[in-house]
Design an enzyme around this catalytic site. Structure first.
Site, PDB file in Angstrom:
ATOM      1  CG  ASP A  20      61.380  20.742  12.290  1.00 34.09           C
ATOM      2  OD1 ASP A  20      61.440  21.013  13.512  1.00 34.09           O
ATOM      3  OD2 ASP A  20      61.644  19.626  11.826  1.00 34.09           O
ATOM      4  CG  HIS A  42      45.482  40.703  30.987  1.00 32.23           C
ATOM      5  ND1 HIS A  42      45.443  41.507  29.874  1.00 32.23           N
ATOM      6  CD2 HIS A  42      44.188  40.430  31.271  1.00 32.23           C
ATOM      7  CE1 HIS A  42      44.183  41.712  29.507  1.00 32.23           C
ATOM      8  NE2 HIS A  42      43.406  41.071  30.351  1.00 32.23           N
ATOM      9  CG  ASP A  72      39.930  35.072  32.838  1.00 28.39           C
ATOM     10  OD1 ASP A  72      39.316  34.353  32.029  1.00 28.39           O
ATOM     11  OD2 ASP A  72      39.996  36.317  32.740  1.00 28.39           O
ATOM     12  CG  ASP A  83      36.521  35.165  28.831  1.00 36.51           C
ATOM     13  OD1 ASP A  83      37.229  34.785  29.772  1.00 36.51           O
ATOM     14  OD2 ASP A  83      36.544  36.325  28.382  1.00 36.51           O
ATOM     15  CG  HIS A 133      38.521  44.951  34.390  1.00 38.46           C
ATOM     16  ND1 HIS A 133      37.295  44.363  34.221  1.00 38.46           N
ATOM     17  CD2 HIS A 133      39.068  44.381  35.495  1.00 38.46           C
ATOM     18  CE1 HIS A 133      37.113  43.462  35.174  1.00 38.46           C
ATOM     19  NE2 HIS A 133      38.171  43.462  35.973  1.00 38.46           N
ATOM     20  CG  HIS A 186      35.060  40.772  26.244  1.00 40.90           C
ATOM     21  ND1 HIS A 186      35.003  39.532  25.636  1.00 40.90           N
ATOM     22  CD2 HIS A 186      35.630  40.546  27.466  1.00 40.90           C
ATOM     23  CE1 HIS A 186      35.543  38.631  26.444  1.00 40.90           C
ATOM     24  NE2 HIS A 186      35.915  39.201  27.576  1.00 40.90           N
ATOM     25  CG  HIS A 207      38.873  40.341  24.038  1.00 36.71           C
ATOM     26  ND1 HIS A 207      40.077  40.854  24.437  1.00 36.71           N
ATOM     27  CD2 HIS A 207      38.350  39.764  25.151  1.00 36.71           C
ATOM     28  CE1 HIS A 207      40.265  40.602  25.726  1.00 36.71           C
ATOM     29  NE2 HIS A 207      39.228  39.943  26.181  1.00 36.71           N
ATOM     30  CD  GLU A 252      35.645  40.015  31.603  1.00 37.54           C
ATOM     31  OE1 GLU A 252      36.712  39.753  32.167  1.00 37.54           O
ATOM     32  OE2 GLU A 252      35.457  39.866  30.381  1.00 37.54           O
ATOM     33  CE1 TYR A 267      40.735  41.517  39.455  1.00 33.06           C
ATOM     34  CE2 TYR A 267      39.687  43.634  38.992  1.00 33.06           C
ATOM     35  CZ  TYR A 267      39.804  42.278  38.752  1.00 33.06           C
ATOM     36  OH  TYR A 267      38.994  41.682  37.820  1.00 33.06           O
ATOM     37  NE  ARG A 279      38.756  38.538  35.438  1.00 38.26           N
ATOM     38  CZ  ARG A 279      40.048  38.695  35.634  1.00 38.26           C
ATOM     39  NH1 ARG A 279      40.454  39.722  36.373  1.00 38.26           N
ATOM     40  NH2 ARG A 279      40.930  37.866  35.139  1.00 38.26           N
ATOM     41  CD  GLU A 307      35.339  36.512  31.782  1.00 40.55           C
ATOM     42  OE1 GLU A 307      36.411  36.077  32.258  1.00 40.55           O
ATOM     43  OE2 GLU A 307      35.260  37.128  30.704  1.00 40.55           O
TER      44      GLU A 307
HETATM   45  N1  GLY Z   1      40.066  36.216  29.544  1.00 40.83           N
HETATM   46  C1  GLY Z   1      40.139  37.480  28.958  1.00 40.83           C
HETATM   47  C2  GLY Z   1      39.024  38.315  29.391  1.00 40.83           C
HETATM   48  O1  GLY Z   1      38.374  38.003  30.354  1.00 40.83           O
HETATM   49  O2  GLY Z   1      38.715  39.285  28.762  1.00 40.83           O
HETATM   50 MN    MN Z   2      36.446  38.153  29.375  1.00 40.94          MN
HETATM   51 MN    MN Z   3      38.225  36.017  31.093  1.00 42.63          MN
END
Ligand code: GLY
Ligand code: MN
Ligand code: MN
Length: 454
Positions: A51, A255, A272, A283, A364, A368, A375, A398, A402, A422, A424
């Site tokens: 529940d 991720h 992140d 973000d 990547h 975004h 996103h 970002e 790596y 990274r 960002e």
């Molecule tokens: N935290 C997800 C991204 O950076 O897109």
């Molecule tokens: Mn991001």
């Molecule tokens: Mn991010």
């Protein structure tokens, strides 16, 4: 722990004004024919176990157009012959339910907010929506959010509905409104920007609280606890997406969110994480050395990524294609890796989409859209052409590098083995140039070394 880093947090912005929300509604309806019925369902609550429910999160489109975020709700808009009318179905007042689950505004309370013209109990939805459907010939509905509503519309659109059989009325066209609403959400208003700035301000301070801990020997989830505790301490609604806290080799998994390894002096930890504030996401990624001092090799890679990030931010200009930041970042990353001897190709060769070696270490995109969704919605290539940036758009920047020595597909340079970095930030496009909403989070090498706990 939090008092010091949050003491300069600017005051929270005022809630959205009625004028703001009404202007959003008018922008949408100005493109609709008067025989249209717009239905905006909220997702159902979702069971986590037995529940217990997951924390409720409403539909971003419904929140955007009505400023209403409670479960068991639905918004709508219809034209009554003289003007557009906006309505909300909500949970009605119910003392017993309120004793157990929390106070409700109820129908009258929602109407008093001024964001809609009509309000009803959600329990009356079926009858009212059936009538609304009979008067509309075009329905705008995102399907598969609320199956009961889908069924109501399906019946109204088939010949089995009585009005259709008797009078020939009822909807004949069904359209998904998501793309129209996305087009509006892509350009943020001043009031939305204030919300997003505040989300970024909270997240920046939560990152700093985590940086300050002496983290050698701490588990990654200790850092996660501090950062997510900071989100709530700062007045945020909790994370906007699951936090990534990866130390050492874990930073080379894009991720990674196991967040259960020990942090060891000499490793870089990549975090992140961002809070949501009144539905708006932040973000932010920062990468910093456990113990407080970057090694020479880490400095080399960090410097390349930071230079690339700054070049990409500079490319966030009105009139530039949305992917200009990506191309700027790729160029600086490739130049940097060639100079460090990691890539033995010319710049053009390194950047080639098929055969270039940049993608071995940078796989990547550079960002975004950011908004009510992390996103965020908005078509990147309308009609196949890159969208040009406009004032009021917000995007993340970002880039990263790596070097997973565990990867069988590449030969990792030993000097950089298991380094993942990274950086960002959240960037607002303006006529006067890019504005970094997350600028309260340090990223210069020296600033990080001065803050990170020894
Ligand atoms: N935290 C997800 C991204 O950076 O897109
Ligand atoms: Mn991001
Ligand atoms: Mn991010």
């Amino acid at each position: 722990m939090f008092d010091e880093v949050f003491q300069d947090l600017p005051a929270a912005p005022a809630p959205f004004s009625v004028d703001e929300v009404r202007a959003r509604q008018a922008r949408l309806t100005s493109s609709l024919s008067k025989d249209t019925l717009l239905l905006l369902p909220a997702p159902r609550e979702s069971t986590r176990s037995n529940d217990v429910h997951y924390r409720y999160r409403s539909s971003s489109d419904l929140m955007y157009l009505t400023d209403w975020d409670q479960p068991e709700s639905m918004g709508y808009a219809m034209h009554d012959g003289s003007s557009w009318v906006w309505g909300l179905f909500v949970q009605p007042k119910d003392t017993l339910k309120e004793i157990w689950e929390g106070r409700r505004l109820g129908v009258d309370g929602v109407l008093a907010l001024g964001m809609v013209d009509r309000a009803h109990s959600i329990h009356d939805r079926e009858d009212i929506v059936r009538d609304l459907l009979n008067d509309a010939s075009r329905v705008l509905l995102r399907q598969h959010v609320d199956h009961e509503l889908d069924e109501l519309v399906r019946v109204a659109m088939t010949e089995r509905s009585r009005p259709r059989q008797q009078f020939g009325t009822g909807p004949v066209v069904l359209e998904d409104p998501s793309a129209r609403i996305a087009e509006l959400r892509l350009r943020k208003s001043d009031e939305e920007i204030a919300m997003m700035r505040h989300a970024a301000d909270i997240s920046s301070r939560a990152h700093v609280a985590a940086m300050k801990l002496p983290s050698n020997g701490l588990n990654e989830r200790h850092l996660q606890a501090v950062i997510e505790g900071g989100f709530v301490y700062g007045g945020g609604d909790g994370w906007a997406y699951p936090s990534i806290v990866g130390s050492g080799v874990n930073a080379t998994v894009l991720h990674y969110n196991v967040n259960n390894d020990d942090c060891v002096k000499g490793d870089v930890v990549l975090i992140d994480a961002g809070t949501e504030y009144r539905g708006y996401a932040s973000d932010i990624t920062r990468s910093w050395p456990v113990g407080g001092t970057f090694s020479e090799a880490q400095r080399e890679i960090y410097t390349v990524v930071l230079d690339a990030q700054k070049a990409a931010i500079d490319a966030c200009q009105v009139g530039e294609p949305y992917n200009a930041p990506h191309e700027a970042a790729r160029r600086v990353l490739a130049e940097g890796l060639i100079a460090l001897g990691v890539i033995n190709q010319s710049l053009d060769e390194a950047l080639d989409a098929e055969t270039g070696h940049l993608r071995d270490w940078y796989m990547h995109n550079t960002g975004h859209w950011l908004g009510l969704d992390v996103h965020d919605v908005g078509i990147y290539r309308p009609n196949g052409e890159p969208r040009l940036l406009e004032s009021g758009m917000v995007l993340t920047v970002e880039p990263g590098l790596y070097f997973g020595a565990w990867r069988p597909d590449v030969s990792c340079p030993p000097r950089y083995a298991d380094i993942g970095i990274r950086i960002e930030d959240d960037v607002l496009v303006t006529e006067a140039g890019p504005v970094v909403l997350s600028d309260a989070c340090p990223k210069e090498l020296d600033a990080l070394e001065a803050i990170v706990g020894a």
